[in-house]
Each structure stands twice: as C-alpha cells, then as structure tokens.
Design a protein around this motif. Structure first.
Motif, PDB file in Angstrom:
ATOM      1  N   TRP A  44       0.797  -1.229   0.000  1.00  0.00           N
ATOM      2  CA  TRP A  44       0.000   0.000   0.000  1.00  0.00           C
ATOM      3  C   TRP A  44       0.829   1.278   0.000  1.00  0.00           C
ATOM      4  O   TRP A  44       0.319   2.335  -0.396  1.00  0.00           O
ATOM      5  N   THR A 144      -5.516  -6.699 -11.103  1.00  0.00           N
ATOM      6  CA  THR A 144      -6.918  -6.493 -11.462  1.00  0.00           C
ATOM      7  C   THR A 144      -7.624  -7.834 -11.643  1.00  0.00           C
ATOM      8  O   THR A 144      -8.754  -8.033 -11.185  1.00  0.00           O
ATOM      9  N   ASP A 147      -8.140  -9.372  -8.218  1.00  0.00           N
ATOM     10  CA  ASP A 147      -9.242  -8.697  -7.526  1.00  0.00           C
ATOM     11  C   ASP A 147     -10.581  -9.166  -8.083  1.00  0.00           C
ATOM     12  O   ASP A 147     -11.522  -9.464  -7.344  1.00  0.00           O
ATOM     13  N   THR A 151     -13.360 -11.568  -5.873  1.00  0.00           N
ATOM     14  CA  THR A 151     -14.505 -10.791  -5.401  1.00  0.00           C
ATOM     15  C   THR A 151     -15.725 -11.700  -5.310  1.00  0.00           C
ATOM     16  O   THR A 151     -16.095 -12.357  -6.276  1.00  0.00           O
ATOM     17  N   HIS A 159     -18.316  -2.076 -11.359  1.00  0.00           N
ATOM     18  CA  HIS A 159     -17.360  -2.617 -10.390  1.00  0.00           C
ATOM     19  C   HIS A 159     -16.098  -3.098 -11.101  1.00  0.00           C
ATOM     20  O   HIS A 159     -14.973  -2.847 -10.650  1.00  0.00           O
ATOM     21  N   SER A 162     -13.855  -0.335 -12.236  1.00  0.00           N
ATOM     22  CA  SER A 162     -13.321   0.454 -11.135  1.00  0.00           C
ATOM     23  C   SER A 162     -12.257  -0.296 -10.334  1.00  0.00           C
ATOM     24  O   SER A 162     -11.597   0.307  -9.473  1.00  0.00           O
ATOM     25  N   ILE A 163     -12.068  -1.581 -10.618  1.00  0.00           N
ATOM     26  CA  ILE A 163     -11.092  -2.377  -9.870  1.00  0.00           C
ATOM     27  C   ILE A 163      -9.699  -1.750  -9.893  1.00  0.00           C
ATOM     28  O   ILE A 163      -9.058  -1.607  -8.842  1.00  0.00           O
ATOM     29  N   LYS A 166      -8.893   1.035  -7.419  1.00  0.00           N
ATOM     30  CA  LYS A 166      -8.727   0.707  -6.006  1.00  0.00           C
ATOM     31  C   LYS A 166      -7.415  -0.029  -5.756  1.00  0.00           C
ATOM     32  O   LYS A 166      -7.147  -0.454  -4.644  1.00  0.00           O
ATOM     33  N   ASN A 167      -6.611  -0.141  -6.796  1.00  0.00           N
ATOM     34  CA  ASN A 167      -5.355  -0.886  -6.724  1.00  0.00           C
ATOM     35  C   ASN A 167      -4.197   0.091  -6.545  1.00  0.00           C
ATOM     36  O   ASN A 167      -3.935   0.899  -7.437  1.00  0.00           O
TER      37      ASN A 167
END
Length: 311
Positions: A44, A144, A147, A151, A159, A162-163, A166-167
C-alpha cells in the motif's frame, strides 16, 4: 572473475536480507502478524512510491523501445504457456492460475536485476524496459484479475472497470506516468519522501519473504504444490529466456550485446513481489514463495551459461 564476483555479491546481498527476515520470523519479535503487516506496508505504501519515482524519472528512449516489446512478449508468452499446461494437467483455476503464471514470468528486476545487469552487462539500465513493463502494465493487469477473481457476489460492469482505481500499484503507476508527461517537475518536498519510501520497497519485500519462510520449509509435502512449483520454476529459468532470445533474434534481428542483454534479464528469478501480491489476496502464496526460492537458487548457473554462450 571480477564479473563473477559481482554476480555472487548481488546474490549474496539478497540472501542476507532474506536470512534476516527468517531470523525475525524465528525470533517472534514482530509477532504472528508481523510478516503480513510488513507485506501490507509494501503493497500500500512502499511499492506505489517506487512506481511513482521510477516512472517519473525514467528514460522513455530506453524504456519504451523494441526492448520493451521483447520483455513484454516473452513474459506474456511464458505466462500463457504456464496457464495452458497448468489448466489441463494440474487443474489449477482462477487466482491460483494467475499467481502461477506470474511465478513463471515476473522478473526480479529490482532486487537482483540491477546488480546482475551492472555486473554481467556493465549497464544497470538494461533492466529498465522489463521493470517498466512489469510495474506499469503487468502488475496492474494481474492484480486487477486477482481482484476480479476473488470478489464474492455478483460483479457488475461498473465494479469491474473500477477495480484498477482501487489498486495502489495501478494508481502508483498512473501517477508516475502523469508526473513524467506533465511539463513540471515534482516539488522537492514531495519527490524526496516518495523516493525514500520507494527505496524501502525492495528490502522490506525481501524481509517479508524471509519471515514467510520460517515454519514453512521449502517444498513441504502436503503443503507446497510441488508440481506447480516445478512447472513455474522450469518455465521461468528455461522458457522465459529462450522466448526472449528467440523473439529478439528472429523477429527484431538483435545480435551481440543487445541479444545477450535481453536474454539475461529474462533469466532473472521470480520476483518476491509475486509473493507480496499473492499474500494480498490470500491465494497461491506457497507456490509464489517456493518458486521465488527455487528460481533464485537456480538462476545463477543459468545466467552463467547464458554468459558463456552469448557473452
């Protein structure tokens, strides 16, 4: 002999940091959650900072040329070969298949690539095309996919698209490219801490990797997917450099030093980042870890062989 000594020194430095991580895991000073917490910091914070700094300061002439195409094509080809074989012979599916493909094709260009390139090739920037491909395109693509595949519930179009947003790896890569292409330099008060955090990514990833090795012996029966590890490690050490050599030589006409360079870079072992990514999603972690160890131990004779044949 000086070159060989430099190669061994580069491998030795990585081994020492991993060993320190193992000792940390054995001592228990970080607790049971120390390793996972360190992985989260890398994922992160440190890794996005490394991407921003690397891409913002890169040389596009060397990073995005034909060598970039060779690096991308050879990695994707190797990952596809792994996926086909593992899908039908090992019955791997979903996230495990993605992690396995990365284990077979994602180079350790940051930790081992730079010292090896400097020692064997005399030019540390030889790893830049592969580095840019991996951090700006390959890692975001695979993350991606991971994810998406992990999910739960129904995934709609919004969704899915938009993956990447959020990465943190994808965001770091995009910010790095944005900073590079805008006609203004990053303020020093921002550039310095970003660079400092980015420098922490490789050693912290190696420490987390070492911590994960304690209490989980390499290739343990019943725990490690040995056949999958053998497949990903074999493809990483043999097929990946062969693919890079063939694509560079027969399609783009590389000869001499240029051909030697792309082949050596493709022969680098599986990156510890694959383990970091796998840990983030909780899938394929043992294969990523064992493939990283096996290919790191075995890549030295492979690179020396390439040096003898092409150098």
């Amino acid at each position: 002999m000086n070159d060989l000594g430099s190669i061994l020194s580069g491998f030795g430095s990585v081994a020492v940091v991993i060993a320190i991580g193992w000792l940390l895991g054995r001592s228990g000073v970080l607790g049971d959650k120390g390793g996972p917490a360190l992985n989260l910091v890398v994922y992160w914070v440190a890794m996005p900072a490394l991407l921003i700094h690397t891409l913002a300061t890169m040389d596009t002439g060397s990073a995005m040329g034909v060598t970039f195409v060779v690096a991308a094509a050879s990695a994707l080809f190797t990952a596809c070969v792994y996926s086909i074989i593992a899908r039908w012979t090992l019955r791997q599916r979903g996230p495990d298949l993605v992690v396995g493909g990365m284990s077979a094709s994602y180079n350790n260009v940051a930790n081992l690539g730079i010292p090896i390139a400097a020692a064997v090739l005399g030019d540390a920037t030889a790893v830049v095309p592969s580095l840019v491909f991996q951090i700006a395109f390959y890692a975001p693509l695979c993350l991606t996919l991971l994810d998406f595949l992990t999910t739960s519930g129904k995934v709609n179009f919004l969704h899915t698209v938009s993956i990447p947003l959020k990465n943190p790896v994808f965001i770091g890569a995009m910010l790095g490219l944005l900073v590079y292409y805008i006609p203004y330099d990053m303020p020093q008060v921002v550039a310095d801490p970003v660079s400092l955090l980015g420098q922490a990514a490789p050693p912290m990833a190696l420490l987390a990797f070492g911590i994960s090795l304690y209490g989980a012996p390499l290739l343990r029966k019943g725990v490690s997917p040995r056949r999958a590890v053998a497949l990903s490690s074999g493809l990483k050490l043999i097929l990946h450099p062969l693919a890079a050599w063939a694509i560079a030589h027969f399609i783009f006409g590389f000869e001499g030093y240029a051909l030697f360079a792309v082949t050596v870079v493709a022969a680098l072992p599986t990156a510890q980042n694959v383990f970091t990514f796998a840990s983030r999603f909780g899938r394929g972690t043992v294969q990523a870890r064992d493939s990283g160890v096996v290919t790191t131990m075995m890549c030295l004779p492979v690179i020396i062989t390439i040096a003898v044949l092409l150098g």
